[in-house]
Design an enzyme around this catalytic site. Structure first.
Site, PDB file in Angstrom:
ATOM      1  N   CYS A 189      38.931  42.021  43.023  1.00 14.26           N
ATOM      2  CA  CYS A 189      37.638  42.652  42.331  1.00 14.26           C
ATOM      3  C   CYS A 189      37.875  42.551  40.665  1.00 14.26           C
ATOM      4  CB  CYS A 189      37.341  43.778  42.588  1.00 14.26           C
ATOM      5  SG  CYS A 189      38.468  45.282  42.757  1.00 14.26           S
ATOM      6  N   HIS A 225      38.685  50.554  43.620  1.00 14.18           N
ATOM      7  CA  HIS A 225      37.597  49.223  43.636  1.00 14.18           C
ATOM      8  C   HIS A 225      36.959  49.312  42.210  1.00 14.18           C
ATOM      9  CE1 HIS A 225      35.236  46.107  45.126  1.00 14.18           C
ATOM     10  NE2 HIS A 225      33.891  46.831  45.022  1.00 14.18           N
ATOM     11  N   ASN A 281      28.466  45.117  42.448  1.00 14.50           N
ATOM     12  CA  ASN A 281      29.405  45.021  43.087  1.00 14.50           C
ATOM     13  C   ASN A 281      29.818  43.791  43.656  1.00 14.50           C
ATOM     14  OD1 ASN A 281      31.133  45.845  45.209  1.00 14.50           O
ATOM     15  ND2 ASN A 281      29.803  46.922  46.510  1.00 14.50           N
TER      16      ASN A 281
END
Length: 641
Positions: free
Chosen positions: A70, A238, A263
């Protein structure tokens, strides 16, 4: 492996083959669960009419697959906001599917250690059940993200090495800019200013001080270190991208700053008051609510600034960079149009002096920074973080720091300067890059990058960007002790010990300091320049070293008594360091001195050796001896005066 002939002349990358060696490195992540399930397909084998970028820009954003990268995808989203950077990383006009010159080869550029390097890959991509298993675009027909991810994996050595990382590192590698990390939980900045004009600033307040214009130009991401309350499905660590900031006025006249978050998983995952259908939208005019909700794409959601501060632990802010390559200050908005960079390294036994706790700190690489006028200055110390070849493991990151001293005089004592608090510094951190932001007046400044551990080796890049004219150069190290025709050096060693209850007096912080052993030192020759080196070595194992140091006192003329607690030393080797050996190379005028070695704490026992290397005067007599008619030998015979 597929061959050139099997692909009718299609490019096959021999350095990053379509097999497990490109997927895995140490099998230390969940990724090896895919062992045996991955096939490699070219885009035209995955879908019909593949594209690099979709027709709808919204569908060009990255979507995370089963690879934990990510952090890289947040930096990829930054490229979609800056066409110049996107063209730099992914040079345009490359042959695509359907072109008669297409061979399945793509070229990327990444910024590494001060310059852009090219990485070539073929377009065979890892798939499971004929579908991309790692990152991809929102559009299933667009492949720029999957290809960039493959090129970056090749740069790092394998896909598995992309599992977990720092957004700031990816931002730098995709832009050549500088990125900083700020805690949102009230922690103070690791930058340690020492001048009265600069104050400690809690990192959580810095983000709110940025203008909306700068926020839009910056590459900003946010991350959680543990599962937040408002996003219950998230685990630890994250990262998400910040897509938009906007100030709105509620129906009651209050101001609220709303932030659009993306996201990389492609799910909205938000249960706060500004979720779709949440109570927060009732406080805005219906037309405003509809307009803002209409701007959310797949995986995006809104939250206000208070929720943002509560839910996220840290933000990464990448400095905006102009098409000309100039950084824009995130503090003032000014362009830092002057820039310099110098690469160097820490070498054990030569230039790896460690932190300021060590007496060897002065051997670290040193640099001169000249500010020609007052201005804003951004300093960056970047240690090399990627392997020089894909087969090598990545270098172990050291805890690094950068210190800055203002030098008021052309001639100065280096040791005394380094014993003073720096003007500004960044504490040691296990980061690939540490950044110091400051404002400097005209003059000369000494920059010293260091690792925390003495003897820790590594390569680094020192970067300076400023709004004012500056120059950066390497400070030449003083030459080693050398014999010369006007004098020579002699070495004398004394052995002693600190004994509990009698001669273990401790440092000057304790009233018992005067109990320490006293070793006389006589200097008879002062030709100018450093004329004595004093070295203290404790005779203890490496795993049980005491913190040691020493002070040199001038003995008053005709006074045989010396009261250290009532006098100031002329030279000190402090702070006390947990080292086997500490030393000082300095200049002392001719006369009688006393050296008092000590441990920092009193009542610690150890044997020690104190060594004096001092310059002595010898008269040189030259003679010339003729050996036949061909060879002439000139010798220099030194005679004691």
């Amino acid at each position: 492996m597929e061959t050139e002939s099997e692909h009718h002349g299609m490019f096959v990358d021999p350095d990053f083959p379509a097999d497990d060696s490109s997927l895995f490195c140490d099998y230390a992540t969940p990724l090896p669960k895919l062992l045996g399930d991955v096939t490699w397909l070219r885009p035209q084998e995955i879908c019909k009419q593949p594209q690099l970028f979709p027709d709808d820009p919204v569908e060009a954003h990255p979507k995370q697959g089963i690879l934990g990268d990510c952090w890289l995808l947040c930096a990829c989203s930054m490229l979609l906001k800056n066409q110049h950077l996107l063209n730099k990383v992914f040079p345009p006009e490359q042959p695509l599917w359907g072109d008669h010159v297409y061979r399945g080869e793509f070229r990327f550029q990444f910024w590494q250690n001060g310059h852009w390097i090219e990485v070539r890959v073929d377009d065979r991509l890892p798939c499971i059940n004929d579908t991309l298993c790692f990152s991809r675009c929102q559009s299933p027909r667009a492949f720029w993200v999957a290809l960039l991810e493959k090129a970056y994996a090749k740069l790092c050595g394998s896909y598995e090495r992309l599992w977990a990382g720092q957004v700031c590192e990816a931002v730098v590698d995709l832009s050549g800019s500088i990125a900083v990390r700020w805690s949102l939980k009230g922690a103070e900045s690791p930058q340690q200013p020492k001048d009265s004009q600069t104050q400690h600033t809690p990192n959580g307040t810095r983000l709110s001080e940025l203008s909306l214009e700068l926020k839009e130009r910056c590459a900003i991401s946010c991350c959680v270190h543990s599962a937040p309350t408002g996003i219950p499905e998230l685990g630890q660590f994250h990262a998400m991208g910040v897509m938009e900031w906007t100030n709105m006025t509620t129906t009651s006249g209050e101001q609220v700053e709303l932030i659009r978050i993306r996201n990389p998983w492609g799910r909205r995952s938000w249960a706060g008051v500004w979720r779709e259908g949440g109570s927060g939208w009732a406080s805005l005019e219906p037309s405003c609510s509809q307009a803002l909700l209409g701007r959310t794409a797949e995986g995006e959601f809104w939250m206000d600034e208070t929720e943002f501060q509560q839910e996220f632990d840290e933000v990464t802010v990448g400095y905006p960079i102009s098409d000309a390559g100039h950084l824009q200050s995130i503090y003032t908005g000014s362009y830092l149009t002057h820039s310099h960079q110098i690469g160097s390294h820490w070498v054990k036994g030569h230039s790896a002096g460690g932190c300021r706790n060590n007496s060897t700190f002065s051997i670290n690489p040193k640099f001169w920074l000249k500010a020609c006028e007052s201005g804003e200055v951004l300093l960056s110390l970047l240690q090399y973080g990627h392997p020089e070849s894909p087969a090598e493991p990545p270098p172990h990151l050291q805890a690094i720091a950068l210190h800055v001293w203002k030098v008021e005089k052309k001639h100065f004592n280096l040791m005394r300067m380094l014993n003073k608090p720096p003007l500004v510094s960044h504490t040691h951190a296990y980061d690939r890059e540490v950044v110091v932001h400051t404002h400097l007046n005209p003059g000369f400044y000494l920059l010293v990058p260091s690792t925390f551990l003495q003897g820790a080796e590594g390569r680094f890049l020192l970067r300076v960007s400023s709004s004012c004219s500056t120059s950066l150069s390497v400070m030449k190290s003083p030459p080693p002790l050398q014999h010369c025709s006007e004098g020579e050096w002699e070495t004398i060693s004394s052995h002693g010990c600190w004994s509990i209850g009698s001669t273990a007096g401790g440092s000057r912080n304790f009233s018992t300091h005067g109990l320490n052993p006293r070793i006389p030192l006589t200097l008879t020759y002062d030709p100018g320049g450093n004329n004595v080196k004093v070295t203290l070595c404790q005779n203890r194992p490496e795993n049980s070293l005491h913190a040691i140091g020493f002070h040199i006192y001038k003995v008053p003329d005709g006074d045989s008594l010396l009261t250290p607690c009532a006098m100031s030393p002329v030279v000190s080797c402090v702070p006390h360091a947990h080292s086997q050996e500490v030393s000082v190379f300095c200049r002392l005028q001719s006369g009688e001195y006393v050296v008092i070695p000590s441990t920092y704490q009193p009542e610690l026992s150890a044997h020690f050796t104190l060594t004096f290397t001092r310059r002595i005067h010898r008269k040189a007599m030259q003679s010339q001896e003729l050996l036949g008619h061909v060879v002439q030998e000139v010798s220099c015979v030194s005679v004691m005066r």
